[in-house]
Design an enzyme around this catalytic site. Sequence first.
Site, PDB file in Angstrom:
ATOM      1  N   ASN A   1      -1.610   6.075 -11.095  1.00  0.00           N
ATOM      2  CA  ASN A   1      -2.556   5.226 -10.285  1.00  0.00           C
ATOM      3  C   ASN A   1      -3.852   6.067 -10.349  1.00  0.00           C
ATOM      4  OD1 ASN A   1      -4.001   4.247  -8.171  1.00  0.00           O
ATOM      5  ND2 ASN A   1      -2.905   5.083  -6.609  1.00  0.00           N
TER       6      ASN A   1
ATOM      7  N   LYS B   1      -6.816   5.042  -9.513  1.00  0.00           N
ATOM      8  CA  LYS B   1      -7.519   5.119  -8.394  1.00  0.00           C
ATOM      9  C   LYS B   1      -9.030   4.682  -8.904  1.00  0.00           C
ATOM     10  CE  LYS B   1      -4.820   8.036  -5.778  1.00  0.00           C
ATOM     11  NZ  LYS B   1      -4.827   8.942  -4.645  1.00  0.00           N
TER      12      LYS B   1
ATOM     13  N   HIS C   1      -0.946   0.818  -0.735  1.00  0.00           N
ATOM     14  CA  HIS C   1      -1.468   2.335  -0.947  1.00  0.00           C
ATOM     15  C   HIS C   1      -2.159   2.589   0.582  1.00  0.00           C
ATOM     16  CE1 HIS C   1      -3.208   5.898  -2.046  1.00  0.00           C
ATOM     17  NE2 HIS C   1      -2.194   5.954  -3.129  1.00  0.00           N
TER      18      HIS C   1
ATOM     19  N   GLU D   1      -4.474   4.500   1.053  1.00  0.00           N
ATOM     20  CA  GLU D   1      -5.935   4.514   0.912  1.00  0.00           C
ATOM     21  C   GLU D   1      -6.321   3.016   1.243  1.00  0.00           C
ATOM     22  OE1 GLU D   1      -6.409   6.225  -3.022  1.00  0.00           O
ATOM     23  OE2 GLU D   1      -5.603   8.095  -2.189  1.00  0.00           O
TER      24      GLU D   1
ATOM     25  N   GLU E   1       4.956   7.832  -0.387  1.00  0.00           N
ATOM     26  CA  GLU E   1       3.883   8.764  -0.241  1.00  0.00           C
ATOM     27  C   GLU E   1       3.447   9.179   0.855  1.00  0.00           C
ATOM     28  OE1 GLU E   1       1.518   7.717  -4.325  1.00  0.00           O
ATOM     29  OE2 GLU E   1       0.927   6.550  -2.788  1.00  0.00           O
TER      30      GLU E   1
ATOM     31  N   GLY F   1      -3.138  14.042  -2.872  1.00  0.00           N
ATOM     32  CA  GLY F   1      -4.361  14.587  -3.278  1.00  0.00           C
ATOM     33  C   GLY F   1      -4.755  15.969  -2.629  1.00  0.00           C
TER      34      GLY F   1
ATOM     35  N   SER G   1       0.807  14.493  -4.652  1.00  0.00           N
ATOM     36  CA  SER G   1       0.606  15.624  -5.573  1.00  0.00           C
ATOM     37  C   SER G   1       1.739  16.254  -6.517  1.00  0.00           C
ATOM     38  CB  SER G   1       0.368  16.827  -4.542  1.00  0.00           C
ATOM     39  OG  SER G   1      -0.849  16.724  -3.992  1.00  0.00           O
TER      40      SER G   1
ATOM     41  N   GLY H   1      -1.195  10.077  -8.999  1.00  0.00           N
ATOM     42  CA  GLY H   1      -2.602   9.866  -8.857  1.00  0.00           C
ATOM     43  C   GLY H   1      -3.501  10.918  -9.867  1.00  0.00           C
ATOM     44  N   GLY H   2      -4.020  12.023  -9.395  1.00  0.00           N
ATOM     45  CA  GLY H   2      -4.658  12.946 -10.128  1.00  0.00           C
ATOM     46  C   GLY H   2      -4.330  13.459 -11.465  1.00  0.00           C
TER      47      GLY H   2
HETATM   48  P1  PGA Z   1      -2.085  12.318  -5.970  1.00  0.00           P
HETATM   49  O1  PGA Z   1      -1.884  10.712  -5.780  1.00  0.00           O
HETATM   50  O2  PGA Z   1      -1.173  12.401  -7.196  1.00  0.00           O
HETATM   51  O3  PGA Z   1      -3.302  12.437  -6.610  1.00  0.00           O
HETATM   52  O4  PGA Z   1      -1.526  12.831  -4.980  1.00  0.00           O
HETATM   53  C1  PGA Z   1      -0.729   9.968  -5.672  1.00  0.00           C
HETATM   54  C2  PGA Z   1      -1.044   8.505  -4.965  1.00  0.00           C
HETATM   55  O5  PGA Z   1      -2.090   8.284  -4.346  1.00  0.00           O
HETATM   56  O6  PGA Z   1      -0.678   7.586  -5.717  1.00  0.00           O
END
Ligand code: PGA
Length: 253
Positions: A9, A11, A96, A98, A168, A174, A214, A235-236
């Site tokens: 993802n 983002k 998600h 967010e 999640e 994050g 994470s 994500g990251g």
């Molecule tokens: P992250 O994000 O791996 O950066 O923690 C995961 C996500 O929000 O899908």
Amino acid sequence: MRKKIVAGNWKMNKNLQEGVALATELNEVLTADKPNCDVIICTPFIHLATVSNIIDHTVIGLGAENCADKEKGAFTGEVSAEMVKSTGAEYVILGHSERREYYNETPAILKEKVDLALANGLKIIFCIGESLAQREANQQNEVVKSELEGSVFHLTAEQFANVVIAYEPIWAIGTGKTATSDQAEEIHAYIRSIVADKYGKEVADNTSILYGGSCKASNAPELFAKEDIDGGLIGGASLKTPDFKGIIDAWKK
Ligand code: PGA
């Protein structure tokens, strides 16, 4: 049996040129050393059509990170599920945290998006998960159950076969703070049990449930070794090829 999946993802990261470079590199690496799981990259809307022409879709699936809750028409700035599909994308992330938190996406809005995505032939990566306060109050099970009931449990079993669930925990996204593999497995098993209550054991056994928050190459092997964890939503660590490849390779351990 259910699929093992590692999905990225991106983002709101990477301009078009950077996204093209990342997709090109990932495609080279994964066509040379084939993954033994499904790999999906979910990119900003503007990357989709270009990235779709770069990747080998038999090795890497493509998804959007969102779609509109309306079919078409006078909704300035929105991107419909049909438009997403027309780029060559096969998936869309919906729900998600967010989007729920910063863009006020309610279960009712997400239900509209889910229906439109499926009507347009997209598969859905549907995200659920509790906040830190909810975890501390031991409400995580109620939270994930109501999120599923609010937006996807109206589907028929046939439609639900196109849904991948991503658990999640918001406190792990994050933050560098990962749920322990035991914490994650406990709630993944619970999620599978409520899918079984709703659709029966066979559907539940065939549903992929991904962990997100994470997740990285160092913790992915332990997480993915758990019975009810079928991969990750990343994500990251999906923004750099070696990091993402490291997670994909966790399925080879
Ligand atoms: P992250 O994000 O791996 O950066 O923690 C995961 C996500 O929000 O899908």
